[in-house]
Scaffold this motif. Structure first.
Motif, short mmCIF file in Angstrom:
data_model
loop_
_atom_site.label_atom_id
_atom_site.label_comp_id
_atom_site.label_asym_id
_atom_site.label_seq_id
_atom_site.Cartn_x
_atom_site.Cartn_y
_atom_site.Cartn_z
N LEU A 300 0.82 -1.21 0.00
CA LEU A 300 0.00 0.00 0.00
C LEU A 300 0.86 1.27 0.00
O LEU A 300 0.44 2.30 -0.50
CB LEU A 300 -0.94 -0.01 1.20
N THR A 301 2.06 1.16 0.57
CA THR A 301 2.96 2.32 0.52
C THR A 301 3.24 2.69 -0.93
O THR A 301 3.20 3.86 -1.32
CB THR A 301 4.28 2.00 1.22
N TYR A 302 3.49 1.66 -1.78
CA TYR A 302 3.76 1.93 -3.19
C TYR A 302 2.55 2.56 -3.86
O TYR A 302 2.68 3.51 -4.64
CB TYR A 302 4.19 0.65 -3.89
N VAL A 303 1.36 2.04 -3.56
CA VAL A 303 0.14 2.62 -4.13
C VAL A 303 0.08 4.10 -3.78
O VAL A 303 -0.17 4.96 -4.63
CB VAL A 303 -1.10 1.89 -3.57
N PHE A 307 0.03 7.51 -6.32
CA PHE A 307 -1.00 8.56 -6.33
C PHE A 307 -0.39 9.93 -5.98
O PHE A 307 -0.82 10.95 -6.49
CB PHE A 307 -2.12 8.23 -5.36
N ALA A 308 0.61 9.90 -5.11
CA ALA A 308 1.23 11.17 -4.74
C ALA A 308 1.85 11.83 -5.96
O ALA A 308 1.76 13.04 -6.14
CB ALA A 308 2.29 10.94 -3.68
N PHE A 313 1.53 15.57 -11.78
CA PHE A 313 1.44 15.25 -13.21
C PHE A 313 0.15 15.88 -13.77
O PHE A 313 0.15 16.55 -14.81
CB PHE A 313 1.45 13.73 -13.33
N LEU A 314 -0.96 15.66 -13.05
CA LEU A 314 -2.24 16.20 -13.50
C LEU A 314 -2.23 17.72 -13.43
O LEU A 314 -2.80 18.40 -14.29
CB LEU A 314 -3.38 15.65 -12.64
N ALA A 348 -4.90 9.41 0.16
CA ALA A 348 -5.20 9.47 1.60
C ALA A 348 -5.68 8.11 2.08
O ALA A 348 -5.30 7.64 3.15
CB ALA A 348 -6.26 10.53 1.85
N GLU A 349 -6.53 7.46 1.28
CA GLU A 349 -7.07 6.15 1.65
C GLU A 349 -5.93 5.13 1.75
O GLU A 349 -5.83 4.38 2.72
CB GLU A 349 -8.11 5.72 0.60
#
Length: 1650
Positions: A300-303, A307-308, A313-314, A348-349
């Motif tokens: 989950l750290t990688y996930v 997202f971070a 990028f966006l 955050a999730e």
């Protein structure tokens, strides 16, 4: 008819309808296929081993059901019923909606295939979707379950995502390309979304687990944690924590307001499961127990990282879209804005989830380790009397003038941990491992982030990006040097902290004694020396951290500079967008690069902690037959021998095994071992060659022991002092190391013989070990209460009279170590405990010595001959052979560690050996006359009427020990002030200035980069590129001081540029010709920032060290100088907790927390300031969002504060209980009570863990909510920017500053809490800074003259006038108008029944209690006018229980080195501690000696009867004494205390008679010593035996606080109806007493006439 999925489209372009449909069908279908495959139950045989290997780390370590079953061990587990009924409406709803979906989709698909025969893929896709819905409709019908269907939930989520994509795509085509909306399909898509939302709501509201019938549904949010029973939605939003926070915001919580932990994290089930895991090392065991949580944390750290990085990028895409102004781009920008918001939420999730898994692993590890350490303490060999060989060597070296060698391995973990160290393992090391695990995601995330950022950099700068990394390689050796050094330093800090705690432990344990002798200064100095060593290590550690910060703040700046140089040299144009973006990326890399070295240190330090714990867990354990825990876990064998016997046994005291030679390099010096904690043995042995085959460590062993005690009879063990009687009992209990021979112990509590007795042992130690509980609980000791038996036991152990005196009877609470009872009472409570347990074997170590003779006779008649001891095998160690002989069946006599005589009394009498033994012990019961039932010491008497309330008929027993105080509400300003003042205000003023500097430098940096950009003249706005992640530097890290502190500035404001006009009239050089000029200035600004950072760290550290020093010193003096009364009611654990954990927090964390709060507030201010100037409209959403922030933050602060405070308070009982257990481990093991202690510990751990864990849960809740709010703020800003209020350029600035604003609020809130929690430690310490203090130690204006008090005074030396003493103003007086005058050189006996005020009077002479009226004059000076130090240092008080301190024997006799060695030897000789030969041999080697005086001759005459024992164990002044003096027998300790008094040669000696634990010959010697040696002093003896005082000059008899009689013994014994005469008559030896009194009177007459 080849199906080409989507003709003409290569990449997955979502703007194409076909691609959308294909993805929407293939992904859910793949999921369903996978689910079907995985549900096939059988794996082919060849794959099974592999499959189980792969699966093993993914198994859940402890399921809820398993935990509940383990938790209810012993109760019936069949009654765990779970109501598994599935509500019908749910099944129907799920199945029906899914069925309708399936039908509609298949209809649509069929229609599509029929209509478009040429291209049928879209139709097939829709049929695939329909197939997945069929799965969804069957699942709830055929496999119904009341808990959540994870497969359905994931399937519905996928459908929902693709439903939105299909729906949004149609809208997009309509809006941008003007494709007309198809009516029916469009409605279909909307209703599809609605249907899926309904399903998601239903499935998401199904719970994870159902409560069993043990748990009431309505209690779930109150008593039990809802965590296990939460629904999916509660879990995703973390709203299950909400009730706790609501509760915390509305009131100050107490322990019961916090719900219990989930059974899967409770100590008992977790530990039981953990102890079944067997691996080669502790690390592997921990991995096996926590692998699933750790793996999930990792993934989950990688996930979260992905997202971070999606957000920036966006963001770039949005800004690009704003610059282009076509409709398509605008529409896309809106999509990106919502996607960015979604990414924030998902990140955050992911964070909340991975942090939860990490925290669960950490919680369990902490529990596993704490319980394992405790469990080991119950099983390990007892090493309590060990001398620290290293110290002994140091002392020897110092004497020989050898300089100590700096030894790199001297702080390595060693075996043979002492109490202080074991408590530290539990408090510090276990915690460190847990913290490491909960923060481990830093290590996983960092490399990944570096890879991402490097890739981006390569795209921007090409190969020159890597040029900068050369710096990192070059700096590596330096870095590794610093890292290695930090590990060495960490070991040093740990070892020195252990040593300081050991000194404090000893100091607090013996504080009463230190006060008697006025040695406070010396001890404060001793503690401060240990503290000084620790502080030196801390200074080294701080310097090391500064070096670290230096390397890691300057590295990133150098990296970016070098990269730019190479980039420009290759002839590239360093445009602003390149410069800006790469600067942003370099600053992103900076964080993970910083993390790596800091964590390398962290991992290494945790490695040290693991090693320490592992070393301890590998120590030798006692035999299986000794430990009931090991026995319970071992298979049961039936052919046990039911006796207590030893065959050909050789025993020695346990020793720590030597390390093998080659590893020793100075650490192979074993700790030698002396007796067990609540035992006292005489010997200390050591490896003979370990130091220098030195005479100072006497060695002791039992040899040739073969003995079998007859069943059901009384056996007696006797022998001179230090012959090994206690050692024999310890050998029988299995507490000594067997060198050879066989020991049989029958211990099996489940086996009961025909008399209703368990086959187990009960034991009463020589120095009784009592727990901090009521008297009744001590006697019951966990056995069921049987009123009749209990009353018999109390009666037969002569406790009834004492209980009648005590106001609360048997509910009176005993302080720790039994402080509130007198020696005799302690001994009898311990005896009662041994008798009460229905055990077959009763081992009693000299219980008769602590009581006076008529009590001894009473015990013999009522107890040993009575029904309570019938049919029990009683083994009694005693000197009173004659008293117990008539009832004795078997007798053993020990000399010098060998059995000298053994056999039944009948046989021995026939052989004629008996008379000889009986004479030897001169056990004339006559000799030991009784004065009074015995003594209740001061505290108990006053306690007995101390209650503040009027006495009601039956009131609740008063607690001797008050509940620990806990602050409520916010931390008061006074506390902040106390800390700021301690670390000096200047420090903080300077820090404030530096923070302002660093913020301004940040702004200047941005301005400069803008200037640089405009110099290119193309006017393009740089695109800011990055979103700071609010989680990267998780606050745990800061709370534990793991991160170099300089990182605070960097999640600050590196993200906004300021749009101002250029630098006015100054013309700057042309950027094309001098690009490096700009780079250079940029570099300068960077280095300035770094310099400011380093400076502020250094200042902060100096302030922190300053504060640590002053606070510790104040705390120490405050505690040492506190009144006796306060020490009696405050458990040692509580003081040690202040000195341990709280001081550690102040040492390590506080300054960091404070400056973190300051810098996060500064960042916040800077962000607000920027936004207000450039983008005032943002204030509208900011105010609304700010309001919610405030709500959340307040709830979190209040709840977190309460939880953290309760956690600190609930930690003390674990450690004080643990310390208590370690002291009494022998007794606990003897009684087979280990399980009960373990259960007790589990409960205590659960309380403290639930506070800790729930605190972190509230923290996760805050994180999730804050991240969501932050996302909203950014979304609002982006939408405002997109709606065209601002130019594209400013839009970027606004969005990034909005981000900074939200993160800085979050951090300010987190740091503020961290700070309040750390200040909680200051609060607890400050509470101890104003304790009730004793009168001043020295009053300069009235110091007594040097000769005072002088023995040559003619009139009264000690005068008491109308003395009235109360223990507190509202209590009745204990002494009423007492007056008398005593002359110099007199010998006075002080007699009286228990509670008559003898001890109080003795104490008031030393001013432990001040008179209400009246006064005490010593040699003409009123003692209340001089300082207590002056008073106590001129008098000598010899208390009942002699306490010795660790160090050499010489330190004990003469701590201030005021006397010559020869004088010290002399007094040892005079109190019979040295034989004549030993004295002479040492004396010659230590000339000069004082000239022989007439009393030398006398004293040597008195000691001609030196027994042969003493030749064996020689004692010298350099003999090491272990803490508490446990390596000397009790008799020897008493003699050393006498020697101390002789050495001080005071004119007044107060002796609290305690010649109890000494055999009669030694006793006679002491009496002779007292008569001969103390001739020049006024001797005031608080007597317990008439024999002692019958030949004194005068006797004072107290009765109920008044002087009843005061005259010579002869006059008193002849006074009709006098109290003294009555006592003598009762004693049964009246004639002898009378004769002695007459002889004394005649001697006096003769003297007078001469």
């Amino acid at each position: 008819m080849v199906i080409q999925l989507c003709p003409g489209i290569n990449a997955p372009d979502l703007s194409d309808a076909c691609v959308r449909t294909s993805l929407g069908a293939i992904v859910p279908a793949a999921l369903v296929l996978a689910l079907c495959l995985f549900s096939i139950p059988r794996i082919p045989a060849f794959a099974r081993p592999l499959a189980s290997l792969i699966k093993s780390p993914f198994r859940s370590f402890l399921t809820l059901r398993e935990a509940e079953a383990l938790d209810s061990q012993g109760e019936n587990t069949d009654d765990l019923v779970i109501d598994n009924t599935v509500p019908l409406w749910r099944t129907v709803l799920l199945s029906f909606v899914a069925l309708v979906e399936a039908l509609v989709w298949s209809a649509a698909g069929a229609y599509s295939i029929i209509m478009h025969k040429a291209y049928i893929w879209p139709g097939i896709a829709q049929l695939l979707i329909s197939a997945t819905w069929i799965y969804a409709s069957c699942k709830p019908v055929f496999w119904p379950k009341p808990t959540i269907h994870f497969d359905l939930f994931s399937l519905f989520v996928l459908h929902f995502v693709f439903g939105i994509i299909l729906f949004g795509g149609t809208l997009y085509e309509y809006e941008v390309f003007g494709v007309p909306l198809p009516q029916l399909p469009f409605l279909g898509l909307i209703s599809n979304l609605i249907a899926i939302m309904v399903l998601l709501t239903v499935v998401g509201n199904m719970p994870f687990e159902l409560p069993s019938n043990r748990i009431k549904k309505e209690d779930i949010y109150v008593k039990y944690s809802p965590e296990d029973y939460a629904t999916m939605w509660e879990w995703i939003t973390f709203s299950w924590v909400q009730p706790l926070i609501t509760r915390g915001s509305n009131m100050t919580m107490s322990e019961d307001d916090v719900w219990k932990l989930s059974p899967t994290q409770q100590s008992r089930p977790v530990f039981i499961k953990f102890s079944t895991i067997i691996r080669s090392s502790l690390l592997r065991r921990l991995w096996a127990a926590n692998s699933l949580d750790l793996i999930l944390d990792f993934l989950l750290t990688y996930v979260s990282v992905i997202f971070a990085y999606a957000s920036p990028f966006l963001l770039k895409r949005i800004l690009d879209a704003i610059e282009e102004s076509s409709a398509e781009d605008r529409f896309q920008a809106y999509i990106y804005a919502f996607l960015a918001f979604l990414c924030t939420l998902l990140k955050a999730e992911a964070d909340v989830q991975h942090l939860w898994f990490g925290r669960r692993a950490a919680t369990r590890m902490r529990v596993e380790l704490m319980a394992a350490i405790y469990d080991k303490a119950l099983k390990r060999q007892d090493y309590s009397g060990i001398i620290d060989k290293d110290k002994a060597k140091e002392a020897a070296d110092k004497k020989a003038g050898i300089k100590p060698v700096e030894n790199a391995t001297s702080d390595d973990p060693k075996a043979g941990a002492d109490v202080g160290k074991i408590v530290n393992l539990m408090a510090v090391d276990a915690n460190r491992i847990a913290m490491m695990v909960s923060g481990a995601y830093f290590i996983y995330g960092a490399p990944f982030e570096i890879i991402i950022a490097t890739t981006f950099l390569y795209n921007l700068l090409g190969l020159s990006a890597f040029a900068g990394f050369v710096v990192l390689l070059a700096g590596w050796p330096l870095n590794s040097f610093v890292t290695k050094r930090s590990v060495r330093i960490h070991k040093g800090v740990s070892a020195s902290r252990d040593k300081r705690m050991a000194v404090l432990n000893e100091l607090i344990g013996a504080v009463k004694f230190i006060k008697f002798f006025a040695w406070e200064d010396r001890w404060i100095q001793r503690a401060m020396e240990a503290r000084g060593v620790e502080m030196n290590w801390m200074v080294k550690a701080r310097i090391n951290s500064v070096m670290f910060s230096l390397i890691w703040t300057s590295a990133p700046i150098l990296v970016s500079l070098i990269s730019f140089f190479t980039f420009v040299y290759q002839g590239n144009q360093l445009t602003v967008s390149v410069a800006f973006t790469s600067i942003a990326l370099f600053s992103m890399i900076r964080q993970p690069l910083n993390v790596i070295p800091a964590w390398i240190v962290q991992i290494l330090q945790t490695g040290v902690a693991l090693k320490r714990i592992e070393k301890y867990l590998e120590e030798d354990e006692v035999d299986d037959q000794v430990s009931s825990i090991k026995r319970a876990r071992a298979p049961y064998s039936d052919e046990e021998d039911d006796t207590l016997s030893i065959e050909n046994g050789f025993f020695k005291w346990n020793e720590v095994p030597e390390q093998p030679e080659e590893t020793s390099k100075g650490k192979g010096k074993s700790h030698s071992r002396a007796s067990s904690s609540d035992e006292t043995a005489t010997a200390v042995d050591s490896e003979s060659g370990s130091i220098r085959s030195s005479p100072e460590d006497h060695r002791f062993e039992l040899k040739d022991i073969s003995i079998r005690f007859p069943e059901g009879e009384l056996s007696v063990i006797t022998g001179p002092t230090a012959s090994g009687k206690t050692a024999l009992l310890m050998a029988l209990l299995g507490e000594m190391t067997i060198i050879s021979g066989k020991l049989t112990i029958s211990k099996n509590t489940s086996k009961i013989d025909e008399n209703g007795l368990m086959h187990s042992i009960s034991y009463a130690a020589q120095s009784p070990w009592l727990r901090h509980q009521s008297i009744k609980e001590n006697i019951l000791f966990g056995q069921p209460f049987d009123e009749e038996r209990y009353n018999d036991v109390v009666e037969c152990c002569a406790l009834q009279p004492d209980l009648n005196i005590l106001e609360d009877g048997d509910d009176t609470e005993i302080g720790s170590r039994g402080v509130s009872l007198s020696g005799g009472q302690k001994a009898r409570v311990a005896l009662a405990r041994a008798v009460y347990a229905r055990t077959k074997y009763v081992l009693l170590d000299d219980p008769l010595s602590a009581v006076d003779s008529h009590t001894a006779r009473f015990l013999y008649d009522r107890l040993f001959r009575g029904p309570l001891m019938a049919n029990r095998t009683v083994i009694l160690v005693t000197h009173h052979v004659e008293l117990v002989l008539p009832g004795t069946h078997y007798l053993v006599r020990i000399l010098d560690g060998r059995i000298d005589t053994k056999g039944t009394v009948k046989d021995l009498r026939a052989q004629g050996v008996l008379d000889h033994i009986a004479q030897d012990s001169t056990a004339e019961a006559k000799e030991e006359e009784s004065v009074a039932a015995f003594e209740v010491p001061v505290e108990a008497q006053e306690d007995s009427d101390e209650a503040d309330t009027p006495v009601e008929s039956k009131k609740k027993p008063r607690k001797l020990i008050k509940e620990e105080h806990r602050e409520a509400g916010g931390v008061k300003w006074a506390i902040y002030n106390a800390y700021l003042k301690a670390s000096s205000y200047w420090t903080w003023f300077m820090l404030g200035m530096l923070i302002v500097c660093s913020q301004s430098l940040g702004v200047i940096e941005k301005l400069w980069v803008r200037e640089w950009g405009q110099a290119y003249g193309d006017g393009t706005e740089p695109a800011p590129y990055i979103m700071p992640s609010s989680v990267l530097t998780e606050n745990e890290v800061l709370m534990n001081g793991y991160m170099p502190y300089h990182d605070y500035q960097h999640y600050s404001n590196s993200y906004f540029h300021v749009n101002t006009t250029g630098f006015g009239p100054i013309t700057l050089p042309d950027v094309h010709e001098h690009p490096l000029y700009y780079v250079g200035i940029y570099g300068l600004i960077g280095f300035a920032t770094a310099a400011v950072g380093i400076l502020s760290i250094s200042i902060q550290y100096t302030g922190a060290l300053k504060a640590s020093r002053s606070i510790f010193r104040k705390l120490l003096t405050g505690v040492v100088r506190a009144t006796m009364r306060w020490h009696d009611v405050t458990p040692a654990g509580r003081m040690l907790n202040r000195f341990g954990k709280d001081i550690e927090t102040i040492d390590t964390n506080l300054a960091g927390s404070l400056s973190a709060v300051n810098s996060s507030l500064a960042t916040f201010a800077a962000a607000i300031f920027t936004v207000v100037i450039f983008f005032p409209i943002f204030l509208i959403p900011a105010v609304i969002i700010g309001f919610f922030y405030r709500l959340l933050a307040l709830g979190y602060l209040k709840t977190g504060r309460d939880l953290r405070r309760m956690e600190s308070n609930s930690r003390s009982p674990i450690f004080s209980g643990f310390g208590e257990l370690l002291e009494g481990i022998v007794t606990v093991r003897a009684f087979s009570a280990e399980e009960r202690f373990l259960d007790d510990l589990h409960d205590k751990i659960d309380v403290t863990t639930k506070m800790w864990y729930n605190f972190w849960m509230t923290n996760r809740w805050l994180l999730l909510n804050f991240d969501a709010l932050g996302g909203l703020a950014v979304l609002a800003t982006t939408l405002l920017a997109l709606s065209g209020y601002v130019s594209a350029g400013t839009a970027g600035l606004c969005i990034t500053s909005a981000m900074t604003f939200t993160t800085s609020v979050y951090w300010a809130c987190r740091f503020w809490t961290a700070l309040e929690l750390d200040l909680n430690s200051v609060e607890r310490v400050v509470e101890y800074l104003d304790l009730p203090q004793e009168p001043p130690a020295i009053i300069e204006s009235s110091r007594p003259p040097a000769y005072w008090p002088s023995s040559s005074t003619k009139e009264g030396l000690l005068t008491v006038e109308d003395l009235v003493i109360k223990y507190s103003p509202e209590l009745p007086p204990v002494l009423h108008n007492v007056s008398f005058t005593l002359n110099a050189k007199e010998r006075i006996g002080l007699l009286g029944r228990t509670g008559s005020g003898k001890s109080t009077l003795a104490m008031s002479i030393l001013r432990f209690v001040d008179p209400v009226s009246g006064r005490i004059l010593i040699d003409g000076i009123d003692i209340s006018t001089i300082g207590v130090h002056d008073l106590r240092s001129r008098l000598t008080f010899i208390p009942q229980d002699a306490t010795l301190f660790s160090g050499t024997l010489r330190d004990n006799l003469d701590p201030f080195s005021e006397h010559e060695d020869s004088e010290c030897l002399d007094v040892l000789y005079r109190v019979q501690m040295l034989s004549q030969s030993a004295y002479q041999s040492q004396h010659t080697s230590r000339a000069p000696s004082r000239a022989s005086t007439p009393d030398d001759a006398a004293s040597s005459a008195a000691s001609t009867a030196v027994t042969d024992v003493e030749s064996k164990t020689t004692v010298t002044l350099d003999t090491q004494v272990s803490a508490g003096g446990t390596n000397f027998s009790q008799g020897q300790r008493q003699l050393i205390a006498m020697a101390r008094a002789l050495l001080r040669r005071s004119s007044i000696i107060v002796l609290d008679e305690a010649t109890s634990s000494i055999d009669f010959s030694t006793d006679a010697k002491i009496q002779a010593t007292i008569r001969e040696e103390f001739t020049d002093s006024l001797l005031l003896t608080v007597a317990h035996r008439l024999r002692t005082v019958i030949d004194y000059d005068r006797l004072i008899v107290l009765d109920a606080g008044v002087v009843a009689e005061f005259d010579t013994p002869l006059n008193l014994i002849q006074k009709e109806d006098g109290i003294f005469r009555t006592m003598c008559l009762k004693s049964g030896t009246f004639t002898e007493l009378e004769a002695a009194a007459k002889a004394k009177a005649e001697r006096d007459v003769a003297k007078a006439s001469a």
